[in-house]
Each structure stands twice: as structure tokens, then as C-alpha cells.
Enzyme design. Structure first.
Site, mmCIF file in Angstrom:
data_model
loop_
_atom_site.group_PDB
_atom_site.id
_atom_site.type_symbol
_atom_site.label_atom_id
_atom_site.label_comp_id
_atom_site.label_asym_id
_atom_site.label_seq_id
_atom_site.Cartn_x
_atom_site.Cartn_y
_atom_site.Cartn_z
ATOM 1 N N GLU A 52 0.825 -1.204 0.000
ATOM 2 C CA GLU A 52 0.000 0.000 0.000
ATOM 3 C C GLU A 52 0.868 1.267 0.000
ATOM 4 O O GLU A 52 0.569 2.232 -0.715
ATOM 5 C CB GLU A 52 -0.921 0.017 1.231
ATOM 6 C CG GLU A 52 -1.882 -1.160 1.297
ATOM 7 C CD GLU A 52 -1.356 -2.326 2.110
ATOM 8 O OE1 GLU A 52 -2.149 -2.947 2.830
ATOM 9 O OE2 GLU A 52 -0.132 -2.612 2.013
ATOM 10 N N CYS A 76 -2.509 -3.756 7.335
ATOM 11 C CA CYS A 76 -2.126 -3.939 8.732
ATOM 12 C C CYS A 76 -2.502 -2.706 9.547
ATOM 13 O O CYS A 76 -2.524 -1.584 9.042
ATOM 14 C CB CYS A 76 -0.633 -4.230 8.851
ATOM 15 S SG CYS A 76 0.445 -2.876 8.316
ATOM 16 N N TRP A 171 19.087 -39.251 -13.951
ATOM 17 C CA TRP A 171 17.871 -38.540 -13.595
ATOM 18 C C TRP A 171 16.690 -39.406 -13.962
ATOM 19 O O TRP A 171 16.623 -39.915 -15.096
ATOM 20 C CB TRP A 171 17.778 -37.204 -14.312
ATOM 21 C CG TRP A 171 18.869 -36.244 -13.950
ATOM 22 C CD1 TRP A 171 19.960 -35.937 -14.678
ATOM 23 C CD2 TRP A 171 18.929 -35.433 -12.757
ATOM 24 N NE1 TRP A 171 20.719 -34.982 -14.035
ATOM 25 C CE2 TRP A 171 20.097 -34.654 -12.854
ATOM 26 C CE3 TRP A 171 18.111 -35.286 -11.646
ATOM 27 C CZ2 TRP A 171 20.471 -33.740 -11.863
ATOM 28 C CZ3 TRP A 171 18.480 -34.391 -10.682
ATOM 29 C CH2 TRP A 171 19.646 -33.625 -10.785
ATOM 30 N N THR A 197 19.643 -39.286 1.307
ATOM 31 C CA THR A 197 19.592 -38.558 0.043
ATOM 32 C C THR A 197 20.897 -37.805 -0.191
ATOM 33 O O THR A 197 21.406 -37.751 -1.310
ATOM 34 C CB THR A 197 18.404 -37.585 0.035
ATOM 35 O OG1 THR A 197 17.192 -38.328 0.129
ATOM 36 C CG2 THR A 197 18.374 -36.748 -1.236
#
Length: 375
Positions: A52, A76, A171, A197
Site C-alpha cells: 500500500e 495492517c 535422472w 539422500t
């Protein structure tokens, strides 16, 4: 005046702040006079002026009393990193405000709208509300449930394998799918993987473009679950560690010397209790992340971590890339979920299927989401 038309522009502006204003929501704003946009702005960075304010300062003050202000989230009304936007709107002389949705933050939650109305400003609510809420999904989820929004992402073969028995996984999905994942990463507060991983793939967990170069701007926090601190000091994650954005979660019995060496290399080391099986409880992980202001987590691997999240009920979305390949014997995408009958199957709803290059992309959401226990 077509409120929906201008709110769509607001949402486009707000998206520019995604990944840059964490942990605040993404917000856009336009000022409209006689059916034409005369100024616009968005929340550009955390701690900076709100949307704003950015729109108001660009406009001719003499024209503001004739303008309608459009914003996707309730302005706010409290002092935080910046002064309240409601006060600036009231001082500007604007008489009409259109709001997409209220702010669920307890310090706002309707107070901003009431303050505007009490000052004689006309406020229209709920314009494109579903779209406005969806834009800041993790923010709304965090305010309601007290924990990050959790997305599980996996790439698998047609027969449900994520790696060969020897651990090879690069991949399984195609290049188009991998590019889509990097765009997804850019919208997350954190990326989380298990130590297996890291040992198998040695990932960077960064946001890159199609040419493999790191994208400038916001970088998600990289989190590794590593109860026994097995992560190599030579891994990509450690070698490129950012003290603010690289975290390893260790068990209380992890060796002190390794912990110190990781800290010296620029890695944050968090300590969490482990269960009798030597693993972390997923709720405890989310509790710690919530305390650090992390609103969204992308869990990229591996099977043990995905299984843990699903078993604990803390998986809000599943994103799966299904490759048109068969592996036969390999590492399955999930472990034992303790399901003994068809009635207990984990079900996803609001499902979407689409092409992603040669792959099929599945996106599904859980119909319920448990509140995080603080115990």
C-alpha cells in the site's frame, strides 16, 4: 467498476514478492481513479515498505481522494517492521478500499478493516477471496495450524522406484520436470532431505535456471535430517554452506567434534531428540521449524523421510513426477506406512494430472491437516 479485474492485477503484482518477503505474506496494491490504474506497488522485501505504501508514494496526492485502493490482504493496523498501513490510507484521503481477504494474523484479523470503516472509509471485502488465500497458502496454513505447510516431492518410475538398488537416481524425471521443481523451490521457505539422500545424490538444493546457474534473490533454507552426523564435510551442501540458510539436524548423541567442524564450516546444527528407532519424530522437526519462522517446507527425499511425514499425518501435498520407465528391482518411493486394509489408505483430494515433458505430474492435497502439538 470491475473489482475482479483490478484484483487480478493486484495478484500479479503480489506474486513478484514471493520468496523475497518471508515470513510475511505476498501483497500487491493498485490505485484506481475513474476506471484507470494510476499507481501500483507490491511488498518487495522483508522489512521494506508494504504494498500500500509503495503504491501511495507513487501517486499524485491531489488525486487520492478520488481513488479506490485495491489490495489482496487486509491492510495492517499495528506497528511491526513498518508503521500501520491503515494510518497511511486514512491520511491519504482515499474513500474506498477493496480487500481480497482478511489477514489471519491475530494482531490484525479484522482490526485493519474496522479501523478503516471507523474512519469513514467504505470497505468491500471478499473480492477473489479464494485466489487471494491461495496466493499466500502457507501463511494462512501457518496461522491456522501453527506449523509449516509440508509438500512432499518425488520423482519415480512407472513401477514406483526412486533409485536403483545401488542408489543411482539421476535422472529419473526429465529436464522439463526438473526446471518446474526449481520454480517450486523458489516459492518455499525451506527444502528438507534425509541424510541418505545426501549420501546418495550429494545435492546442492539450490534454485537454478535451465542452464544450471543459481538464480539470484531468495534462497530457501536447506535442512538435512542427520541423527548421527554422517554428512561428509566435502559434500556440496557443506562446501557451499550459508550460516543463515544451511541446517543439519542432529541427535543428542552425535559426536561433538563433527558438530564443531560443521559449525566452523558455516552450518547451523540443531539438536533434536530421537525415538527408540534412532529417528526424529516429524512433529518435533516441524515444531523446531515453526519456531524459526519457517512457513513452508518442500521435502525432496528420501523414502524414509516421506514415509515418516505421511505416517505422522504431516503431509499436506504430494507432488509426484512419474517417468515412462520401468526399473524392476529398485528402491521404492515409500516404506511401510502401517496400512493393513484398503479402508486405511492415505487419500489425496483436489487432485490434478498434467503432462510435464515426457513425464506425468501429479499434485494432490490431504483433506485434513492436524494442528501441531506444542508438547
Amino acid at each position: 467498476m470491475d473489482n475482479a479485474y483490478f484484483m487480478k492485477r493486484v495478484l500479479l503484482l503480489a506474486r513478484r514478492g514471493i520468496g523475497k518477503v518471508h515470513p510475511n505474506p505476498a501483497v500487491g496494491c493498485v490505485l484506481v481513479r475513474r476506471g484507470k490504474i494510476i499507481s501500483e506497488g507490491f511488498h518487495e522485501r522483508y522489512g521494506g515498505p508494504h504494498a500500500e505504501i509503495n503504491a501511495l508514494v507513487k501517486a499524485d496526492p491531489a488525486l487520492l481522494p478520488e481513488c479506490t485502493l485495491y489490495v489482496n490482504l487486509e491492510p495492517c493496523s499495528h506497528y511491526g517492521k513498518t508503521p500501520p498501513c491503515t494510518e497511511a490510507i486514512i491520511r491519504s484521503g482515499i474513500r474506498n478500499v477493496v480487500v481480497g481477504c482478511t489477514d489471519p494474523n491475530p494482531v490484525v484479523n479484522g482490526r485493519g478493516i474496522r479501523k478503516l470503516r471507523n474512519s469513514g472509509i467504505s470497505v468491500t471485502e471478499g473480492v477473489l477471496e479464494p485466489e487471494c488465500r491461495s496466493l499466500n497458502e502457507s501463511f494462512f496454513h501457518f496461522m491456522k495450524h501453527g506449523r509449516p505447510f509440508v509438500t512432499l516431492k518425488a520423482a519415480q518410475t512407472l513401477d514406483g522406484c526412486v533409485a536403483t538398488t545401488g542408489g543411482e537416481s539421476r535422472w529419473i524425471s526429465g529436464s522439463g520436470s526438473r526446471a518446474w521443481v526449481h520454480r517450486l523451490r523458489a516459492e518455499q521457505d525451506a527444502i528438507l532431505v534425509g541424510i541418505c539422500t545426501v549420501l546418495r545424490d550429494d545435492p546442492e538444493l539450490t534454485v537454478r535456471d535451465r542452464a544450471g546457474k543459481r538464480r539470484p534473490g531468495f534462497a530457501p533454507i536447506r535442512i538435512v535430517l542427520d541423527p548421527r552426523l554422517r554428512i561428509p564435510l566435502t559434500s556440496r551442501l557443506v562446501r557451499a554452506a550459508d550460516p543463515e540458510r544451511t541446517v543439519v539436524i542432529a541427535g543428542p548423541g552425535a559426536q561433538a567434534e563433527k558438530r564443531l567442524r560443521l559449525i566452523n564450516a558455516g552450518v547451523q546444527v540443531w539438536t533434536l531428540k530421537t525415538g527408540p528407532d534412532g529417528r526424529f519424530r516429524f512433529g518435533s522437526i516441524l515444531n523446531r521449524c515453526a519456531g524459526k519462522g519457517i512457513l513452508s517446507i518442500l521435502v525432496e527425499g528420501g523414502p524414509d523421510t516421506w514415509t515418516s511425514a505421511l505416517s505422522a499425518g504431516f503431509a499436506d501435498r504430494w507432488i509426484g513426477f512419474i517417468s515412462p520407465r520401468l526399473m524392476g528391482e529398485g528402491i521404492p518411493v515409500l516404506g511401510d506406512l502401517g496400512i493393513t486394509g484398503l479402508k486405511k489408505l492415505i487419500r489425496f483430494e483436489r487432485c490434478a494430472w498434467r503432462r510435464s515433458g515426457e513425464d506425468i505430474l501429479f499434485i494432490g492435497e490431504r483433506p485434513c491437516s492436524p494442528v501441531l502439538s506444542k508438547k
